[in-house]
Design a protein around this motif. Structure first.
Motif, short mmCIF file in Angstrom:
data_model
loop_
_atom_site.label_atom_id
_atom_site.label_comp_id
_atom_site.label_asym_id
_atom_site.label_seq_id
_atom_site.Cartn_x
_atom_site.Cartn_y
_atom_site.Cartn_z
N GLU A 82 7.46 -9.20 14.86
CA GLU A 82 7.76 -8.22 13.82
C GLU A 82 7.47 -6.81 14.33
O GLU A 82 8.18 -5.86 14.00
CB GLU A 82 6.90 -8.53 12.58
N TYR A 83 6.45 -6.70 15.17
CA TYR A 83 6.07 -5.42 15.76
C TYR A 83 5.95 -5.57 17.28
O TYR A 83 5.83 -6.68 17.80
CB TYR A 83 4.75 -4.93 15.17
N VAL A 84 5.99 -4.43 17.97
CA VAL A 84 5.95 -4.41 19.43
C VAL A 84 4.84 -3.48 19.89
O VAL A 84 4.69 -2.36 19.37
CB VAL A 84 7.29 -3.93 20.02
N MET A 85 4.06 -3.94 20.88
CA MET A 85 3.07 -3.09 21.53
C MET A 85 3.27 -3.22 23.04
O MET A 85 3.73 -4.25 23.53
CB MET A 85 1.65 -3.50 21.14
N ASP A 96 -10.10 -6.01 19.18
CA ASP A 96 -9.46 -6.11 17.86
C ASP A 96 -8.23 -5.21 17.75
O ASP A 96 -7.78 -4.89 16.65
CB ASP A 96 -10.45 -5.77 16.76
N ALA A 97 -7.67 -4.80 18.89
CA ALA A 97 -6.57 -3.83 18.89
C ALA A 97 -5.38 -4.31 18.09
O ALA A 97 -4.82 -3.58 17.26
CB ALA A 97 -6.15 -3.51 20.32
N LEU A 98 -4.95 -5.54 18.34
CA LEU A 98 -3.75 -6.04 17.66
C LEU A 98 -3.98 -6.18 16.16
O LEU A 98 -3.11 -5.84 15.35
CB LEU A 98 -3.32 -7.38 18.26
N SER A 103 -2.61 -4.39 10.93
CA SER A 103 -3.04 -4.13 9.55
C SER A 103 -2.58 -2.75 9.09
O SER A 103 -2.11 -2.59 7.96
CB SER A 103 -4.56 -4.25 9.45
N GLU A 104 -2.70 -1.76 9.97
CA GLU A 104 -2.30 -0.39 9.63
C GLU A 104 -0.80 -0.28 9.42
O GLU A 104 -0.33 0.24 8.41
CB GLU A 104 -2.73 0.56 10.75
N HIS A 206 -10.33 3.78 18.83
CA HIS A 206 -9.98 3.50 20.22
C HIS A 206 -9.61 2.02 20.35
O HIS A 206 -10.48 1.16 20.27
CB HIS A 206 -11.15 3.83 21.15
N LEU A 207 -8.32 1.77 20.54
CA LEU A 207 -7.84 0.39 20.62
C LEU A 207 -7.40 0.01 22.03
O LEU A 207 -7.12 -1.16 22.29
CB LEU A 207 -6.66 0.17 19.65
#
Length: 327
Positions: A82-85, A96-98, A103-104, A206-207
């Motif tokens: 659904e999202y891309v990083m 906990d970056a993802l 969530s945001e 900081h992620l």
């Protein structure tokens, strides 16, 4: 049910750091992701290390060397999240970056959400204004905003694709692609996607950890910096084609001049003439367009002198003599 996040990780000869990068994804507090690793023609043990991981969430693309931009493009075609990083092979995500990024962006239905990066060098962590998003004052926190609200500091925002989470449907709808075959591919990609977005937010956490070392693209001014010229040309085309030029031309022109200008000052001596000729060819082509007068009228004195001295000179040595002479 759709996977929440596709993490795209291109790598070329990254045997030294790739294991930590992959482990930082596999150890995330959010487990619903796919990790697309693109081995971009590595000649070291990178592929062997990548294939040593036994996790069904990892997808491996093994291709001939096509450059970081095309590696990312090829991965995006396969992405189902659904999202891309994005993750660079010598960096890593915080644990906990993802989860935090998802969530945001999901909670606020954003096209792009931008988070903070912390730098790592030789065992020590450090921060700077650029990666800390300090250009965004408190009025941008805890809300969704339109990117055109950032007009006053647009060109002071970090362009790193790794500092953002993107809605994949949004990227597909705007046909977002990284430039092929050049370095500094993040820069045109960022401005195109950011200004096409309608809903953006920032995450003051900081992620992501960016490793600084001698092999990093931006740490040594070598032949890669020849690509500051084509990257700037692509950027200008993007602003013109999308009718953003008039709104941003003052800062856009300054930004376009500054990249190659700083590169020419700092690049290794053996590349100076070649970079000079690329810049001169670019500036000569500008002379025949309606934008030429904008360069003369909107550039500050230092950048305008650089622009005109390049045009007046015939080679790097004659340019250097001109540029060192006070106007």
């Amino acid at each position: 049910m759709m996977t929440r996040i596709s993490v795209i990780l291109p790598v070329f000869n990254g045997e030294k750091y790739i294991k930590k990068a992959i482990e930082s994804v596999l150890d995330q507090s959010l487990a619903d992701f796919e990790l697309i690793v693109v081995n971009d023609g590595s000649t070291d043990n990178t592929l062997k290390i990548v294939n040593s991981f036994d996790d069904e969430r990892i997808i491996v693309i093994d291709q001939t060397n096509q450059g970081p931009g095309q590696a990312r493009n090829n991965a995006l075609k396969l992405a189902s999240g659904e999202y891309v990083m994005y993750l660079d092979s010598d960096d890593w995500f915080c644990s906990d970056a993802l989860e935090v990024a998802y969530s945001e962006t999901k909670g606020n239905d954003t096209d792009i959400s931008i988070f903070q990066i912390i730098k790592y060098f030789d065992g020590e962590y450090g921060q700077n204004d650029w990666f800390n998003l300090n250009n965004f004052n408190e009025s941008f926190e805890n809300r969704v905003f339109n990117p055109h609200e950032c007009g006053d500091f647009l060109f002071d925002i970090s362009v790193s694709a790794c500092q953002k989470i993107f809605n994949r449907k949004f990227l597909c709808e705007i046909k977002a692609k990284f430039p092929k075959g050049i370095y500094f591919e993040d820069m045109p990609f960022f401005f195109y996607t950011f200004l096409k977005a309608e809903r953006v937010s920032i995450i003051k956490r900081h992620l992501y950890v960016r490793r600084k070392h001698s092999g990093s693209i931006t740490e040594s001014v070598d032949s890669k910096f020849l690509d500051t010229v084509p990257a700037g040309q692509i950027l200008m085309d993007i602003f013109i084609e999308n009718e953003w030029y008039d709104a941003y031309k003052y800062d856009l022109i300054a930004f376009k001049i500054n990249g190659p200008r700083y590169a020419l000052m700092g690049i290794e001596e053996k590349y100076k003439e070649k970079l000079y000729l690329l810049i001169k060819k670019d500036y000569e082509s500008i002379k025949s367009t309606r934008y030429y007068e904008d360069y003369l009228e909107n550039l500050g004195p230092i950048k305008r002198k650089f622009f005109t001295d390049i045009l007046k000179s015939d080679d790097y040595e004659s340019f250097k003599t001109l540029y060192q002479t006070k106007s």
